[in-house]
Enzyme design. Sequence first.
Site, PDB file in Angstrom:
ATOM      1  N   TYR A 108      -6.391   2.381   3.678  1.00  0.00           N
ATOM      2  CA  TYR A 108      -6.825   1.033   3.292  1.00  0.00           C
ATOM      3  C   TYR A 108      -8.209   0.693   3.836  1.00  0.00           C
ATOM      4  O   TYR A 108      -9.132   0.388   3.053  1.00  0.00           O
ATOM      5  CB  TYR A 108      -5.788   0.005   3.733  1.00  0.00           C
ATOM      6  CG  TYR A 108      -6.053  -1.391   3.243  1.00  0.00           C
ATOM      7  CD1 TYR A 108      -5.594  -1.801   1.990  1.00  0.00           C
ATOM      8  CD2 TYR A 108      -6.766  -2.311   4.012  1.00  0.00           C
ATOM      9  CE1 TYR A 108      -5.835  -3.093   1.523  1.00  0.00           C
ATOM     10  CE2 TYR A 108      -7.009  -3.597   3.554  1.00  0.00           C
ATOM     11  CZ  TYR A 108      -6.552  -3.972   2.315  1.00  0.00           C
ATOM     12  OH  TYR A 108      -6.794  -5.246   1.853  1.00  0.00           O
ATOM     13  N   LYS A 112     -11.824   0.453   1.597  1.00  0.00           N
ATOM     14  CA  LYS A 112     -12.639  -0.772   1.618  1.00  0.00           C
ATOM     15  C   LYS A 112     -14.049  -0.465   2.120  1.00  0.00           C
ATOM     16  O   LYS A 112     -15.044  -0.979   1.579  1.00  0.00           O
ATOM     17  CB  LYS A 112     -11.978  -1.826   2.502  1.00  0.00           C
ATOM     18  CG  LYS A 112     -10.625  -2.317   2.013  1.00  0.00           C
ATOM     19  CD  LYS A 112     -10.734  -3.100   0.727  1.00  0.00           C
ATOM     20  CE  LYS A 112      -9.409  -3.734   0.335  1.00  0.00           C
ATOM     21  NZ  LYS A 112      -9.485  -4.457  -0.950  1.00  0.00           N
TER      22      LYS A 112
END
Length: 201
Positions: A108, A112
């Site tokens: 994650y 990003k």
Amino acid sequence: MRMLLAGASGLVGGLVLGLCRDAIPITRRPIGRPGVVADFDDLPPLPEAQVAVCALGTTRAKAGSDSAFRAVDHDAVLAFARAAKAAGVAHFILVSSIGANPKANLLYPRTKGEVEAALAGMGFTRLDILQPGLLIGPRAERRPVERFLQWAAPVMDLVLPRDLGSLPAGAVAGAILALTICNEPGVFRHTNRAIASLTLT
């Protein structure tokens, strides 16, 4: 000011759509408001606009696999950014996450971070990256872990640093609208404290 908006069916994007009458939603499915309906891997030319807001995002659990998660949080975001750039957008606003880091071990924050780095190299006159902590607000989809974290947020906020704590989704939407009128060139990152300040100005 005409705004292109990706992620209009999500928590933050839906709030932005409700607050900005000039927003043009870019969605995969009709949402009951005029906009562009298309797959992000095959976007048509988008209407000319001054600013683009990207609030696209999912979770690894909902997506079902690492590749499916990246298809949304990486590929679709960058496809939208390229289409927005081609439509003349000079100012791009991204809803990212605290902890974003292209060198992170976890999927994650690494994804990003990779997206943030790619956007910074795309040549937008101004790029605003919002990096909120846990977003508080009602979601249309079920996210059991996030629901528990929202329930526990008041206690967690007492012990976590301000930028790691929770933030109402409405504060992020308000900050986005405040940023749309900023024209100083450059790349700007905003964590919880700055986002809350922008909402109040």
